[in-house]
Design a protein around this motif. Structure first.
Motif, short mmCIF file in Angstrom:
data_model
loop_
_atom_site.label_atom_id
_atom_site.label_comp_id
_atom_site.label_asym_id
_atom_site.label_seq_id
_atom_site.Cartn_x
_atom_site.Cartn_y
_atom_site.Cartn_z
N ALA A 164 40.63 81.03 -9.62
CA ALA A 164 39.76 80.32 -10.56
C ALA A 164 40.13 80.62 -12.01
CB ALA A 164 38.30 80.69 -10.30
N VAL A 165 40.42 81.88 -12.31
CA VAL A 165 40.81 82.24 -13.67
C VAL A 165 42.16 81.62 -14.01
CG1 VAL A 165 41.42 84.15 -15.21
CG2 VAL A 165 39.42 84.34 -13.71
N ALA A 166 43.07 81.59 -13.04
CA ALA A 166 44.38 80.96 -13.27
C ALA A 166 44.21 79.52 -13.72
CB ALA A 166 45.22 81.03 -12.00
N ASP A 167 43.27 78.81 -13.11
CA ASP A 167 43.03 77.41 -13.49
C ASP A 167 42.52 77.30 -14.93
OD1 ASP A 167 43.84 76.46 -11.03
OD2 ASP A 167 41.79 76.31 -10.22
N GLU A 168 41.74 78.30 -15.36
CA GLU A 168 41.15 78.24 -16.70
C GLU A 168 42.17 78.52 -17.80
OE1 GLU A 168 38.16 77.22 -17.63
OE2 GLU A 168 37.80 76.78 -15.51
N THR B 189 33.83 83.51 -18.61
CA THR B 189 34.43 84.42 -19.59
C THR B 189 35.82 83.94 -19.98
OG1 THR B 189 33.20 86.27 -18.63
CG2 THR B 189 35.06 86.81 -20.05
N ALA B 190 36.64 83.58 -19.00
CA ALA B 190 38.00 83.12 -19.29
C ALA B 190 37.99 81.84 -20.12
CB ALA B 190 38.77 82.90 -17.98
N ARG B 191 37.08 80.93 -19.79
CA ARG B 191 37.01 79.65 -20.52
C ARG B 191 36.61 79.88 -21.98
NH1 ARG B 191 33.19 75.92 -17.52
NH2 ARG B 191 35.00 75.84 -16.13
N LEU B 192 35.58 80.70 -22.19
CA LEU B 192 35.14 80.97 -23.55
C LEU B 192 36.21 81.72 -24.33
CD1 LEU B 192 33.08 80.92 -25.80
CD2 LEU B 192 31.94 82.89 -24.73
N GLY C 252 35.69 98.11 -20.78
CA GLY C 252 34.36 97.60 -21.06
C GLY C 252 34.30 96.52 -22.13
N ALA C 253 35.05 96.70 -23.19
CA ALA C 253 34.99 95.73 -24.30
C ALA C 253 35.67 94.41 -23.97
CB ALA C 253 35.62 96.33 -25.55
N SER C 254 36.31 94.32 -22.80
CA SER C 254 36.93 93.05 -22.41
C SER C 254 36.01 92.19 -21.55
CB SER C 254 38.22 93.32 -21.62
OG SER C 254 37.96 93.78 -20.30
N LEU C 255 34.85 92.71 -21.20
CA LEU C 255 33.96 91.98 -20.30
C LEU C 255 33.23 90.83 -21.01
CD1 LEU C 255 32.46 94.96 -18.27
CD2 LEU C 255 34.29 93.38 -17.59
N ARG C 256 33.14 90.91 -22.33
CA ARG C 256 32.56 89.82 -23.12
C ARG C 256 33.68 89.09 -23.83
NH1 ARG C 256 30.06 91.06 -27.29
NH2 ARG C 256 28.85 89.13 -27.47
N ALA C 257 33.68 87.78 -23.70
CA ALA C 257 34.76 86.99 -24.29
C ALA C 257 34.85 87.20 -25.79
CB ALA C 257 34.53 85.50 -23.98
#
Length: 251
Positions: free
Chosen positions: A50-54, A21-24, A237-242
């Motif tokens: 992991a998200v910090a790296d992205e 999600t973070a990458r997209l 909820g709306a933040s769960l999809r990139a």
């Protein structure tokens, strides 16, 4: 003032899902984020590193945590300290989210301890406040916000640096229900929050961003952030999809 578009992923996403999600999301907003926008991804503890790296090379995108315990270290099994969050790459943390208040029983006073401790530790703090539906129907909006704000800020010295303080107004009845407070309701609540901040901090209160949280979606975000004293959004909820959160971040 920079608008802050915050995503709260709550108890969702494995590490792999959070990374994807973070990458997209970073790809979707690359080179498109307006100059007056900052983005905050508030991920589960297990995904922070992991998200910090992205997002390390994504300008204007920051990492946040959903919770911590107000102590530097100690025998607090199952808890997380602010320094651990900073070590994971966090710049922000939440305190007083309605789910922690009303499901997990955190008191106004405990929320205040978190806000002050987090700020002192070097985190930017997002203090969440808001009323339940029965309180709104009873005309108790001002009383509820006053109580939560006074307790939430009670341990911060009036002359302290408040440039890293954020307040998020989230009507409890509009979180995850599909309901959204109307523009007049949002303006009223945010006006009260700004008034309370000015009573405590004077003109410095104008530096503090006030976010709106409560069923924010791509199709209503633009209108919401155009309301007086709305300096961004806190999205569940709306933040769960990139794709949907990218649309919100760019609204």
């Amino acid at each position: 003032m920079m608008k802050l578009m915050a995503a709260n992923w709550k108890m969702y996403k494995t590490r792999a899902e959070a990374v994807e999600t973070a990458r997209l999301f970073a790809e979707l907003i690359a080179g498109r984020l307006p100059a007056d926008r900052e983005v905050l991804l508030i991920a589960p503890f297990t995904s922070l590193f992991a998200v910090a790296d992205e997002i390390v090379s994504a300008p204007g995108v920051f990492l946040g945590a959903q919770n911590f315990y107000p102590a530097a270290q100690g025998a607090f099994t199952g808890e997380i300290a602010p320094d651990m969050l900073l070590d994971a790459g966090c710049a922000y943390a939440l305190a007083g989210h309605s789910e922690r208040r009303h499901i997990l029983g955190e008191s106004d006073e405990f929320v205040g301890k978190k806000v002050a401790f987090g700020l002192a530790a070097g985190l930017s703090m997002v203090l969440c406040v808001g009323e339940k539906i029965e309180q709104r129907k009873a005309g108790e909006l001002r009383q509820v916000l006053t109580r939560q704000m006074e307790a939430g800020l009670s341990e911060i010295a009036p002359d302290a640096d408040i440039s890293t303080l954020v307040v998020a107004y989230e009507p409890v009845w509009a979180i995850g229900t599909g309901l959204t407070a109307g523009p007049l309701d949002i303006a009223e609540a945010h006006g009260i929050v700004r008034e309370l901040l000015r009573l405590r901090y004077g003109e410095k209160a104008n530096e503090i961003r006030i976010l709106y949280g409560g069923s924010v979606k791509p199709d209503n975000c633009g209108e919401i952030i155009g309301i007086d004293n709305v300096d961004g959004v806190l999205v569940g909820g709306a933040s769960l999809r990139a794709e949907s959160f990218a649309a919100i971040a760019l609204a």
